[in-house]
Scaffold this motif. Sequence first.
Motif, short mmCIF file in Angstrom:
data_model
loop_
_atom_site.label_atom_id
_atom_site.label_comp_id
_atom_site.label_asym_id
_atom_site.label_seq_id
_atom_site.Cartn_x
_atom_site.Cartn_y
_atom_site.Cartn_z
N LEU A 104 0.87 -1.17 0.00
CA LEU A 104 0.00 0.00 0.00
C LEU A 104 0.91 1.23 0.00
CD1 LEU A 104 -2.17 -1.24 3.02
CD2 LEU A 104 -2.65 -1.63 0.58
N ARG A 105 0.61 2.22 -0.84
CA ARG A 105 1.55 3.35 -0.92
C ARG A 105 0.77 4.65 -1.03
NH1 ARG A 105 6.53 3.86 -5.19
NH2 ARG A 105 4.90 4.50 -6.65
N SER A 106 1.14 5.62 -0.19
CA SER A 106 0.55 6.95 -0.20
C SER A 106 1.65 8.00 -0.23
CB SER A 106 -0.31 7.18 1.05
OG SER A 106 -1.40 6.31 1.09
N ASN A 107 1.31 9.19 -0.69
CA ASN A 107 2.27 10.29 -0.76
C ASN A 107 1.60 11.57 -0.26
OD1 ASN A 107 4.52 8.97 -2.51
ND2 ASN A 107 2.61 8.55 -3.59
N LEU A 108 2.33 12.30 0.54
CA LEU A 108 1.89 13.60 1.01
C LEU A 108 3.07 14.55 0.91
CD1 LEU A 108 -0.14 15.50 2.46
CD2 LEU A 108 0.74 14.58 4.64
N THR A 109 2.89 15.66 0.16
CA THR A 109 3.95 16.65 0.03
C THR A 109 3.47 17.97 0.62
OG1 THR A 109 4.88 15.62 -1.94
CG2 THR A 109 5.42 17.92 -1.56
N THR A 122 7.83 21.85 -5.86
CA THR A 122 7.27 20.73 -5.08
C THR A 122 8.28 19.59 -4.92
OG1 THR A 122 6.40 19.62 -7.04
CG2 THR A 122 4.98 21.25 -5.97
N ASP A 123 9.51 19.80 -5.31
CA ASP A 123 10.50 18.71 -5.36
C ASP A 123 11.21 18.58 -4.03
OD1 ASP A 123 12.29 16.78 -6.01
OD2 ASP A 123 13.35 17.92 -7.56
N SER A 124 10.81 17.59 -3.23
CA SER A 124 11.49 17.37 -1.95
C SER A 124 12.83 16.68 -2.12
CB SER A 124 10.60 16.51 -1.03
OG SER A 124 10.46 15.20 -1.56
N VAL A 155 3.73 17.98 12.79
CA VAL A 155 4.93 18.07 13.62
C VAL A 155 5.96 18.98 12.97
CG1 VAL A 155 6.92 16.77 14.44
CG2 VAL A 155 4.61 15.90 14.84
N PHE A 156 6.19 18.80 11.67
CA PHE A 156 7.19 19.61 10.99
C PHE A 156 6.73 21.06 10.82
CE2 PHE A 156 8.89 15.52 8.98
CZ PHE A 156 9.94 15.46 9.88
N ALA A 157 5.42 21.28 10.67
CA ALA A 157 4.91 22.66 10.59
C ALA A 157 5.20 23.41 11.89
CB ALA A 157 3.43 22.66 10.28
N ASN A 158 5.21 22.68 13.00
CA ASN A 158 5.67 23.22 14.28
C ASN A 158 4.91 24.50 14.67
OD1 ASN A 158 7.25 23.23 16.59
ND2 ASN A 158 8.93 24.39 15.62
N GLY A 159 3.57 24.43 14.54
CA GLY A 159 2.76 25.56 14.96
C GLY A 159 2.66 26.68 13.95
N GLN A 160 3.21 26.50 12.75
CA GLN A 160 3.15 27.52 11.71
C GLN A 160 2.18 27.06 10.61
OE1 GLN A 160 4.90 30.48 11.77
NE2 GLN A 160 5.59 29.86 13.83
N PRO A 161 1.57 28.03 9.90
CA PRO A 161 0.79 27.63 8.72
C PRO A 161 1.69 26.89 7.72
CG PRO A 161 0.41 29.93 9.29
CD PRO A 161 1.58 29.47 10.12
N TYR A 162 1.10 25.94 7.01
CA TYR A 162 1.88 25.19 6.03
C TYR A 162 1.02 24.94 4.81
CZ TYR A 162 -0.48 20.94 7.88
OH TYR A 162 -1.40 19.99 8.27
N GLU A 163 1.64 24.37 3.76
CA GLU A 163 0.95 24.17 2.49
C GLU A 163 0.98 22.69 2.12
OE1 GLU A 163 1.92 28.24 0.05
OE2 GLU A 163 3.61 26.88 0.48
N VAL A 164 -0.08 22.26 1.43
CA VAL A 164 -0.19 20.88 0.95
C VAL A 164 -0.41 20.94 -0.55
CG1 VAL A 164 -1.62 18.80 0.98
CG2 VAL A 164 -1.09 19.98 3.12
N GLY A 186 4.77 15.57 -8.59
CA GLY A 186 4.68 16.30 -9.84
C GLY A 186 4.18 17.71 -9.64
N PRO A 187 4.08 18.48 -10.71
CA PRO A 187 3.61 19.88 -10.61
C PRO A 187 2.20 19.91 -10.03
CG PRO A 187 4.60 19.45 -12.75
CD PRO A 187 4.48 18.13 -12.07
N PRO A 188 1.96 20.77 -9.02
CA PRO A 188 0.65 20.78 -8.38
C PRO A 188 -0.40 21.51 -9.22
CG PRO A 188 2.06 22.43 -7.39
CD PRO A 188 2.91 21.70 -8.38
N ASN A 189 -1.59 20.95 -9.22
CA ASN A 189 -2.73 21.67 -9.78
C ASN A 189 -3.28 22.67 -8.77
OD1 ASN A 189 -2.70 20.12 -12.18
ND2 ASN A 189 -3.81 18.47 -11.13
#
Length: 817
Positions: free
Chosen positions: A349-354, A405-407, A492-501, A507-510
């Motif tokens: 099973l594989r999922s991705n979150l950027t 979007t390239d991690s 956890v990584f956002a650490n209390g700050q606004p973040y983006e998904v 790939g390039p985000p829509n």
Amino acid sequence: MSSSTAQLTDFSLDILGRYLCNGFDEAMRSTDKNARRPDGGPQSDARPFNAIIIGGGSYGGILAQHLLYADDTNSYRILILEAGRHSLPEHFQNLPLQRQPMEMWGLPWVSDPANGYPGLAYTIGGRSLFFGGWSPRLLDEEMAPSRWPPNVVTALKQPYFDEAARQIGTDATNDFMHGPLHLALRKTLASAITNNKVRNAIPLNQLPLHLSGVGPNPSQELKLEAPLAVQSAAPLPGFFAINKFSSAPLLMEAARVAYTRSGGDDVKKRLMVVPDVHVTRLVTGQRNGATVVTAVLLKQFGIEQSVPVPGDGVVIIALGTIESTRLALISFPNLPNTALIGQNLIAHLRSNLTIRIPRASLPAGLPTALASSALFVKGKFAHAPNDFGYFHLQITASGLDKPTTDSEAELFKKVPEVDLLDALRQTNDDNVVITIRGIGEMTPRNPNSNITLSGAIDEFGMPRASVQINRTARDEVLWNAMDDAADDVAQVFANGQPYEVFDPPQGPPNQIFKLLPTELASSKLPFAKRRDKMGTTHHEAGPLWMGTNANDSVTNENGRFHHVGNAYVAGPAAFPSLGSPNPMLTGTALARRLGNFLKRPKPQPGGGFQLLFDGTSTAKWKMTTIKNQPGRDNPGFFHVIDAGLESVPGTDLGLFYTKVDFSNYILKLEWLTWRDDDNSGIFLRFPEPVTSTVDYNNTAFIAVDFGFEVQIDALGRGSPPPGQNVDKKFRTTGAIYNVPNQTLDESVLARPVGQWNDFEIRVKDNRFRVLLNGQQKTDFVNGEPSRGKPDAASRFIGLQTHTGRVAFRNIQIKEHP
């Protein structure tokens, strides 16, 4: 007919391909006893390939190289049959290529398009040239004794997981990924897991640490190091790092080592890689009441060919999981457990979150150029008490100075320009892009997931595989738990700050969603939009699974088909279950274990005897020398073949010699000739062949002058000593060469050529007796005071190189009472 030299294409000189690969014609010619060597000499000593590996990809390459080295008795000739050609010399990310080359990819099976199977890489090295590098280790609980044979688990835990980790570079993963951003993210994540802020994450104090060189009190944070198959530190001073692992360099090295050891003689080359051949079926027959593979059928250039499998031969199927299963279904349609072949198909099973987080989420004091990070989280979900499903999160991050979007923008990058490196050092990164990939196990033995033969026929006239893979309700629950953990890590990584998904996560985000610190990613990007198709992981496994019960598994604990005496499987197809780890480390470990299992044992001495040659090492043996015209006059040499020594004549007489511990002894050995005119002998009781006292051009003649030879020559050739009339019979097999005053039983004969013979040579004081195949052939009492002396200086014995090729084995000695 294969070209003997590197060929020109429109764009390149194919040096790598020519000196890695052999043509099928070259391979088969090297097994033909009736063929001639390039110098015109006979190939009567040719022998067949007795380890045939089908597939030169990820695990076939690993197995072939390891078997070549593990088989220190040189008992195997290894033939690798690969459907693709040589394309890349190493992992494509180690090369300055801008994109993955797709020319060698293909999809040979039939499946539901919704599964998204991307197919196989038809090339030497296979998918190992392109895999992501993540190679975690199975936890003990992921190898449940109800599924995995206990002795396999024990062997994997010690030593094979450790060996495999060293080979692919996951034993010291933090030598590749380091720096301020990495340390900051690792510390943040470790604190969150310790404080239960990541649902379903296994506490770090419950996980083992498998890194090397971490000191006596390693930090728990090190358990978050990404197990990437990359070696970035030089293993020794003066050596380059191996970089990202793939199996192609292993095969390249093995092929060149085999060539060097053979002295350029294809007949003696112990490993050949033959590309562009498509194995269609394994032919079976009966030997000693057991079903065995007797031949491998293949097609090349539209022509059907066959590779015979000798009586001592083994065949190892090392194709991709689906193609290995197809070949087994085609080849073994009538085994007692054929109905099991193709069941137990599992993948991941594989999922991705950027996400993208601002610099404000990070601790203060980091440098302006943030570089990269890679981290690993192991998780499990309790379906019921003592019933867990396992997953892990693969986390990559890159600091960036522009929106993207390239991690992996600065991860796995071969940067050949100094100017670009300087630019990377000077960037002012104001955000970090992080991709969180979840990999979860599927439930094994799902009856709705399988491989069968379809009605579609491939270009070689064989049925294609039909692939069905489906999820269970249990899988769906685990998938949700894994995606919950990814949501938590993002917060956890956002650490209390606004973040983006980002949508889509790869790939390039829509669309880019802006989230408040309290919002989970799934509130804007549902789980279903983050999930890959079932067949996209390249992690198929299980349909030829191993087990101890022939009624409940396809292969035994060594990967051999239960009802086929000489057919094995290498690779994830033999896994009983998959757990969450990518299969590379486990597949590598099992390939090394199989190589060690297949290797032949060293010879053992009889009662009271000691071996003069242990079947592997010639360290205690020396070759005589010829002083004049080096490079033209040579004494020949000996190969180690099948735990024995096999002579290769030179331009003049040679002797391979060693010192023994006593003057009176019983010497036993076996010898073999392939032609009536093969000629050799065993020299006894001579001083060390050096030129300190007498100026010998060829030091082998010291043994001729001061020792005695037990002859091996069916034709009795040679000349009598000057001025003597010595009968020809005293120059035949078993006689003391050219000595007239011996008792010789002419009725005692050697076995026909091609069969092993036994010599037992008894040397006591001045008496020499030779037993040939258990019967006394020769009895001789020495009356010459200058030869064969029973003193400490004459404790040398030697094997002769003369004409033709003669083999010796089981060379052992004990003191004569």
